[in-house]
Design a protein around this motif. Sequence first.
Motif, PDB file in Angstrom:
ATOM      1  N   ASP A 280       0.542   4.998   1.836  1.00 25.63           N
ATOM      2  CA  ASP A 280      -0.117   5.854   2.928  1.00 25.63           C
ATOM      3  C   ASP A 280      -0.846   6.942   2.246  1.00 25.63           C
ATOM      4  OD1 ASP A 280       1.080   4.077   4.591  1.00 25.63           O
ATOM      5  OD2 ASP A 280       2.400   5.582   5.554  1.00 25.63           O
TER       6      ASP A 280
ATOM      7  N   HIS B 292       4.671   0.300   0.186  1.00 27.96           N
ATOM      8  CA  HIS B 292       5.458  -0.494   1.052  1.00 27.96           C
ATOM      9  C   HIS B 292       4.538  -1.397   1.389  1.00 27.96           C
ATOM     10  CE1 HIS B 292       3.671   3.168   3.053  1.00 27.96           C
ATOM     11  NE2 HIS B 292       3.563   2.391   4.130  1.00 27.96           N
TER      12      HIS B 292
ATOM     13  N   HIS C  42       1.029  -1.179   0.027  1.00 30.31           N
ATOM     14  CA  HIS C  42      -0.082   0.063  -0.044  1.00 30.31           C
ATOM     15  C   HIS C  42       0.837   1.208   0.053  1.00 30.31           C
ATOM     16  CE1 HIS C  42       1.312  -0.216   4.166  1.00 30.31           C
ATOM     17  NE2 HIS C  42       0.692   1.198   4.204  1.00 30.31           N
TER      18      HIS C  42
HETATM   19 FE   LIG Z   1       2.085   2.115   5.563  1.00 24.89          FE
END
Ligand SMILES: [Fe+2]
Length: 314
Positions: A198, A257, A196
């Motif tokens: 952020d 990440h 994903h």
């Molecule tokens: Fe994250």
Amino acid sequence: MAAGDSRSLDLPVVDLASPDLGATVESVRKACVDSGFFYVVSHGIEDGLLEKLFAESRKLFELPLEEKMALRRNSYHRGYTPPYAEKLDFSSKFEGDLKESFYVGPIGGDGSQNDANQWPSEEHFPCWKETIKLYHATALSIGKRILSLIALSLNLDAELFENIGAFSCPSAFLRLLHYPGAVNESDDGNYGASAHSDYGMITILATDGTPGLQICREKDRHPRHWEDVHHIDGALIVNIGDLLERWTNCIFRSTLHRVVAVGKERYSVAFFLDPNPNLVVQCLESCCSDACPPRFPPIKSGDYLKERLSVTYK
Ligand SMILES: [Fe+2]
Ligand SMILES: O=C(O)CCC(=O)C(=O)O
């Protein structure tokens, strides 16, 4: 892929106490353009606070599941999320990620903000709230310092984010995370946290030193190449989120990440620093030109983040 199978990265280390502001700003810019990830040292977190934070986090996750479920994430996005509650990578064949987590949103505030946080009982957790509050405030102040370096690195005023109101009642969420050690056979190949990026402005991450975090710098290249983000004692890990990528017209990178299962229990604490939900995010003036016009229309920060979260927690 287990941690350690991939090459280890040398991400820049940004020293918040360095007297050489020019070099610090340059290294922040390079990190944000190259990988969207860097370490921060000399952050000034008081001695012993991280140890206390991790001890309180461990104590909470050790509670029986039904007690944690009594504090389940509410409609204000505060509280406990059990294993499998979150699916970050929709291409994953698994029901959800292995991690469990606990969200704490803005605390107190100026009275206009409804404090919807959930807290474990004071009787059994006498130091919990105080420790979390202190770390929340500390991470917020570190985040503001980092964003002032980020503004400088974009040739903008150091106080830009402060001046446009990003930090008046910012959407600042702490997330305690716990990754299991041993997993069932049916979870063979599943992730602690699947791939994903952020969603917000920046994330500040503290870990207990257990490996597992990996980044993929080229999200469109297949097969994906994952690199380990190794632990540096005393350093925090900072990464750029999608909202800042959008704000900078994709000059800065919000990097994919994930956390792989390493057969060892792991604790981490992420602090997501996002602007006041009413702030309109539109391409920063130093990030566009006639030759490079804004790629995205203006959007209210709160609307953008709500939409992203609603997809993660259907
Ligand atoms: Fe994250
Ligand atoms: O636990 C970690 O190392 C990463 C957590 C993370 O990526 C997240 O919560 O968004």
